[in-house]
Design an enzyme around this catalytic site. Sequence first.
Site, PDB file in Angstrom:
ATOM      1  N   LYS A  20       1.304   3.120   6.400  1.00 19.07           N
ATOM      2  CA  LYS A  20       0.743   2.576   5.167  1.00 19.07           C
ATOM      3  C   LYS A  20       0.806   3.561   4.002  1.00 19.07           C
ATOM      4  O   LYS A  20       0.916   3.168   2.839  1.00 19.07           O
ATOM      5  CB  LYS A  20      -0.689   2.119   5.421  1.00 19.07           C
ATOM      6  CG  LYS A  20      -0.783   0.914   6.349  1.00 19.07           C
ATOM      7  CD  LYS A  20      -2.221   0.486   6.559  1.00 19.07           C
ATOM      8  CE  LYS A  20      -2.292  -0.801   7.388  1.00 19.07           C
ATOM      9  NZ  LYS A  20      -1.702  -0.669   8.694  1.00 19.07           N
ATOM     10  N   GLU A  30      -8.580   3.902   0.734  1.00 14.03           N
ATOM     11  CA  GLU A  30      -8.226   3.333  -0.559  1.00 14.03           C
ATOM     12  C   GLU A  30      -9.434   2.617  -1.142  1.00 14.03           C
ATOM     13  O   GLU A  30     -10.401   2.302  -0.428  1.00 14.03           O
ATOM     14  CB  GLU A  30      -7.057   2.349  -0.422  1.00 14.03           C
ATOM     15  CG  GLU A  30      -7.378   1.110   0.370  1.00 14.03           C
ATOM     16  CD  GLU A  30      -6.170   0.195   0.535  1.00 14.03           C
ATOM     17  OE1 GLU A  30      -5.052   0.653   0.246  1.00 14.03           O
ATOM     18  OE2 GLU A  30      -6.359  -0.954   0.952  1.00 14.03           O
ATOM     19  N   ASN A  88     -12.177  -8.048   8.755  1.00 14.90           N
ATOM     20  CA  ASN A  88     -10.770  -7.839   8.372  1.00 14.90           C
ATOM     21  C   ASN A  88      -9.795  -8.576   9.278  1.00 14.90           C
ATOM     22  O   ASN A  88      -8.593  -8.331   9.219  1.00 14.90           O
ATOM     23  CB  ASN A  88     -10.429  -6.343   8.347  1.00 14.90           C
ATOM     24  CG  ASN A  88     -11.334  -5.566   7.416  1.00 14.90           C
ATOM     25  OD1 ASN A  88     -11.465  -5.913   6.253  1.00 14.90           O
ATOM     26  ND2 ASN A  88     -11.984  -4.538   7.934  1.00 14.90           N
ATOM     27  N   GLU A 127       0.036  -3.912   2.046  1.00 16.52           N
ATOM     28  CA  GLU A 127       0.891  -3.365   3.099  1.00 16.52           C
ATOM     29  C   GLU A 127       2.043  -4.336   3.342  1.00 16.52           C
ATOM     30  O   GLU A 127       2.008  -5.475   2.885  1.00 16.52           O
ATOM     31  CB  GLU A 127       0.108  -3.151   4.399  1.00 16.52           C
ATOM     32  CG  GLU A 127      -0.448  -4.429   5.005  1.00 16.52           C
ATOM     33  CD  GLU A 127      -1.243  -4.179   6.273  1.00 16.52           C
ATOM     34  OE1 GLU A 127      -0.965  -3.162   6.934  1.00 16.52           O
ATOM     35  OE2 GLU A 127      -2.113  -4.981   6.588  1.00 16.52           O
TER      36      GLU A 127
END
Length: 672
Positions: A116, A200, A235, A288
């Site tokens: 990533k 991030e 997620n 991504e």
Amino acid sequence: MFKKILIANRGEIACRVIKTAQRMGIKTVAVYSDADRNALHVNMADEAVHIGPPQANQSYIVIDRIMDAVRQTGAEAVHPGYGFLSENPKFAEALKAAGVAFIGPPKGAIEAMGDKITSKKIAQEAGVSTVPGHMGLIEDADEAIKISGQIGYPVMLKASAGGGGKGMRIAWDESEVREGFQASKNEAASSFGDDRMFIEKFVTQPRHIEIQILCDQHGNGVYLGERECSIQRRNQKVVEEAPSPFLDEATRKSMGEQSLALAHAVGYASAGTVEFIVDGDRNFYFLEMNTRLQVEHPVTELITGVDLVEHMIRVAYGETLSFGQDDVKLNGWAMESRLYAEDPYRGFLPSIGRLTRYRPPLETPEYQPGVTPSAPVVRNDTGVFEGGEISMYYDPMIAKLCTWAPTRGDAIQGMRDALDGFEVEGIGHNLPFLSAVMDHPKFIAGEMTTAFIAEEFPDGFNGVALPELHLKRIAAACAAMHRIAEIRRTRVSGRMDNHERVVGTDWVVTMGEHRFETSIVADRDGADVTIDGEILRCESAWTPGDQLARIAVSGEVIVLKVGKITQGFRIRTRGADLQVKVRTPRQAELAALMPEKLPPDTSKLLLCPMPGLIVRVEVVEGDVVQEGQALAVVEAMKMENILRAEKRGIVIKINAGPGDSLAVDDIILEFE
């Protein structure tokens, strides 16, 4: 074309690849662990090779074992599915060295996009919009806290080699970074053999929208529209649809063109997905790139008529794409609901066991390659069967239920009906929750973000409270079914008298606090059920013993899962689980006088909420614990679950330790 391919995967994705290969006239080879010896994908394939113990890190992700299977069977190509070795460049390299085609992108593209951190740098250079974050690796929790403070909370902790929600945590403060960093590293190491982490900025009010691309080895590429994947929990995607109800054509085009620019920058060839976070103003940021087939690819296939697996095979064989961007047309709307082996009433914790009943809704004819559907479609991609075992070793997803219709509203209605008609028994599952999503006003309006589940179900899922009108229809249906069951009971062979007992016409139907007084007048075709002066006409082919009932109530068909209980039925429909009692007026009068049975007091016990393995116990006997304090960590289906104290207490006994396998409700700790 290839004559034989090996599928280096298991479950529903292995079955899905086998179906396309069979249609193309290609022989297939399955691989299986000890836990999958009798699995559906093993039975579907032309050949099958045993590759080791149940643990994935001793079977499915051991490159040497897969290569041995390739050599044994003479497979000319390998499709990796998703997860496991699908994005492992060493696997692609091993296949190339052996002269075997990899049905996926080149090693260089996997390396560039699979990491990533590297992928974000390449995306920036290719002109793709990216999310602010720390692009270097983070060594420990202290460094993670420092970096998070610089970026600004909230932040997303991510495994560099992660995917499928594994190794990801949102942290809102320093304590959550410290705790989440280590848990994410552990999950990443367990799932991917790589515990590298990065951080991030977490974009608030985000929507998760991804672009499907398809490229060949000759520089040609197309994007096949987008998928909306905002309904997520931890997620992990739960519901997906295509197209997105949020994008306009200009945004779709811009996202698609940027996705192709990224693909061309790394020499991509095969099917792939570029994921974006999109804010409320349709600003989008690269998240991504998944260098593999996505779990949710069926919704794209349903709206485009493109068989992505077929084109992956053809690209790997060296063929040129048979169509261009102008040929891509989006037709209608498609929904996908992921059926998980998890109990929504227990905080969505994993559930394992035997499928004592597994009856998906009837699938309808869907697309032909190059032709979009012209009628409502039901599709179910699955890797299990009735009587099969749901193992603790693998991902809890057991099926992907998809519907297609000309409009979004019709696709949602089709999904509601399909979910109601999906019979699963023997394990906990999320069908009720999926039904609740389909009926939620925000979802119906297309107004959802990735925080939808957390915001709309903040206290977890406790079932659905159906509106009074729907309960009245269920009451009428149950009264009519009860009458049929009573008539059947009076005709049981062996009765001593020669006369049938007269079945009454007046019944009291209760569902919790709801009470309906009914009166029935029946004829050959159905029954008129009167409730509060309103006549509800009930017509159905249901007979006693049927576990699924389709009943037209005043012209509207309702689908009920039916279980027999004393004096009535257990009814499950539209996310509700109801104990429906059907009694004579006198029985109802007496039942109201009965005392309520209270559940046992477990407030002084820490019970294991799922079948799993104890990883750590965070306390010792004599410790005083506070509300919210971590007590133990249980691993199940590749996820670590932290069990916390519900209130202040003193630990007086520890009944389980690291390495112990526990069942649901086994006692871990006892409190004073």
